[in-house]
Write an enzyme that holds these catalytic residues in place. Structure first.
Site, PDB file in Angstrom:
ATOM      1  N   GLY A 149      -4.313   3.104  11.075  1.00  0.00           N
ATOM      2  CA  GLY A 149      -4.460   1.713  10.655  1.00  0.00           C
ATOM      3  C   GLY A 149      -3.748   0.773  11.596  1.00  0.00           C
ATOM      4  O   GLY A 149      -2.766   1.150  12.255  1.00  0.00           O
ATOM      5  N   TYR A 194       2.664   4.454  -2.404  1.00  0.00           N
ATOM      6  CA  TYR A 194       3.608   5.037  -3.365  1.00  0.00           C
ATOM      7  C   TYR A 194       2.940   5.354  -4.704  1.00  0.00           C
ATOM      8  O   TYR A 194       3.540   5.988  -5.562  1.00  0.00           O
ATOM      9  CB  TYR A 194       4.780   4.081  -3.607  1.00  0.00           C
ATOM     10  CG  TYR A 194       4.333   2.754  -4.202  1.00  0.00           C
ATOM     11  CD1 TYR A 194       4.328   2.546  -5.576  1.00  0.00           C
ATOM     12  CD2 TYR A 194       3.889   1.722  -3.371  1.00  0.00           C
ATOM     13  CE1 TYR A 194       3.895   1.348  -6.108  1.00  0.00           C
ATOM     14  CE2 TYR A 194       3.455   0.521  -3.900  1.00  0.00           C
ATOM     15  CZ  TYR A 194       3.463   0.339  -5.266  1.00  0.00           C
ATOM     16  OH  TYR A 194       3.008  -0.847  -5.797  1.00  0.00           O
ATOM     17  N   GLY A 246       5.841   6.308   0.258  1.00  0.00           N
ATOM     18  CA  GLY A 246       6.440   5.016   0.562  1.00  0.00           C
ATOM     19  C   GLY A 246       7.408   4.470  -0.469  1.00  0.00           C
ATOM     20  O   GLY A 246       7.870   3.330  -0.333  1.00  0.00           O
ATOM     21  N   LYS A 252       0.120 -10.215   5.793  1.00  0.00           N
ATOM     22  CA  LYS A 252       1.384 -10.147   6.530  1.00  0.00           C
ATOM     23  C   LYS A 252       1.334 -10.830   7.895  1.00  0.00           C
ATOM     24  O   LYS A 252       2.372 -11.208   8.437  1.00  0.00           O
ATOM     25  CB  LYS A 252       1.825  -8.692   6.695  1.00  0.00           C
ATOM     26  CG  LYS A 252       2.187  -8.025   5.378  1.00  0.00           C
ATOM     27  CD  LYS A 252       2.727  -6.627   5.564  1.00  0.00           C
ATOM     28  CE  LYS A 252       3.065  -5.997   4.216  1.00  0.00           C
ATOM     29  NZ  LYS A 252       3.748  -4.703   4.358  1.00  0.00           N
TER      30      LYS A 252
END
Length: 250
Positions: free
Chosen positions: A131, A212, A233, A72
């Site tokens: 994190g 998730y 999530g 990302k």
């Protein structure tokens, strides 16, 4: 003779070891429901982000991509420009392919905000973010936007952050929102969880896990056992996916 064959529009997910991907199934089903037979969503599973260049050169008709762990931030160097929010966050999870180049967006922030807001109470004023990767930057951006003071927690000591070993009763009780942005607990390693003193959690706490799969991680189960409110999530992913689709079609 005129070619009447429909042009195939390609979308995809950029990540590492992403066979389990939520996005591919989600968009494949979405295209089917919408009758979009000319759309395809594929996984671009890279061991190194430099492989993205090969995809650009060899895959025609790409309209958009999502980006997941661990790319990302590193994907940004390949992009032509960034949306204002993605630039402020410093991480990209959505790319739109345009005539003027590749534009980076962050729909994680939108998805996280839509998912966590219904759970927030007045006493949720301080948060711990477990994190420090790309997803954590979107989480921090949203929580601060909502007026919640945030502190990162990581394994290595760094200014203005806690290490996991520093977390004690006072810190846990003061920070009533805890968001897991690490991959710990993801299937198949479902017994893994962040090393925090769960015994100091209580009913005032809200634990949010970006994971998730499984539906209830070891992190969330440990919080629930202490009376905390928990959320995974799944809804965040659905919201961010829909926002990505809106961007690709705008």
């Amino acid at each position: 003779m005129e070619n009447t064959e429909k042009q195939q529009h390609k979308y995809g997910l950029i990540g590492k070891d992403i066979a389990y991907s939520f996005s591919r199934n989600y968009f494949t089903n979405k295209f089917k429901d919408l009758g979009l037979t000319d759309c395809e969503y594929v996984n671009f599973d890279y061991q190194n982000i430099d492989e993205f260049k090969t995809t650009l050169d060899s895959t025609p008709n790409i309209k958009g991509c999502n980006v997941t762990i661990p790319y990302k931030e590193s994907i940004i160097s390949f992009l032509t420009s960034l949306d204002a929010k993605a630039k402020a966050i410093g991480a990209v999870n959505t790319i739109k392919f345009t005539a003027n180049g590749l534009v980076g967006y962050n729909t994680d922030a939108y998805g996280f905000k839509k998912s966590i807001e219904p759970h927030l109470k007045k006493h949720h004023t301080k948060a711990l973010i477990l994190g420090t990767g790309g997803a954590s930057k979107a989480v921090k951006y949203v929580l601060e936007e909502l007026g919640i003071t945030c502190t990162y927690v990581s394994r290595k000591a760094k200014g203005n952050q806690f290490t996991y070993t520093e977390l004690d009763k006072n810190i846990i009780e003061e920070h009533t929102v805890i968001v897991n942005c690490t991959p710990l607990g993801t299937h198949p390693n479902i017994t893994d969880k962040a090393t925090i003193p769960y015994e100091y959690l209580g009913k005032e706490h809200l634990l949010f896990d970006l994971i998730y799969n499984p539906n209830k991680t070891a992190f969330l189960s440990a919080g629930e056992a202490q009376g905390a409110t928990i959320s995974n999530g799944q809804h965040m992913l659905e919201h961010q996916a829909e926002e990505s689709w809106r961007i690709w079609n705008s």
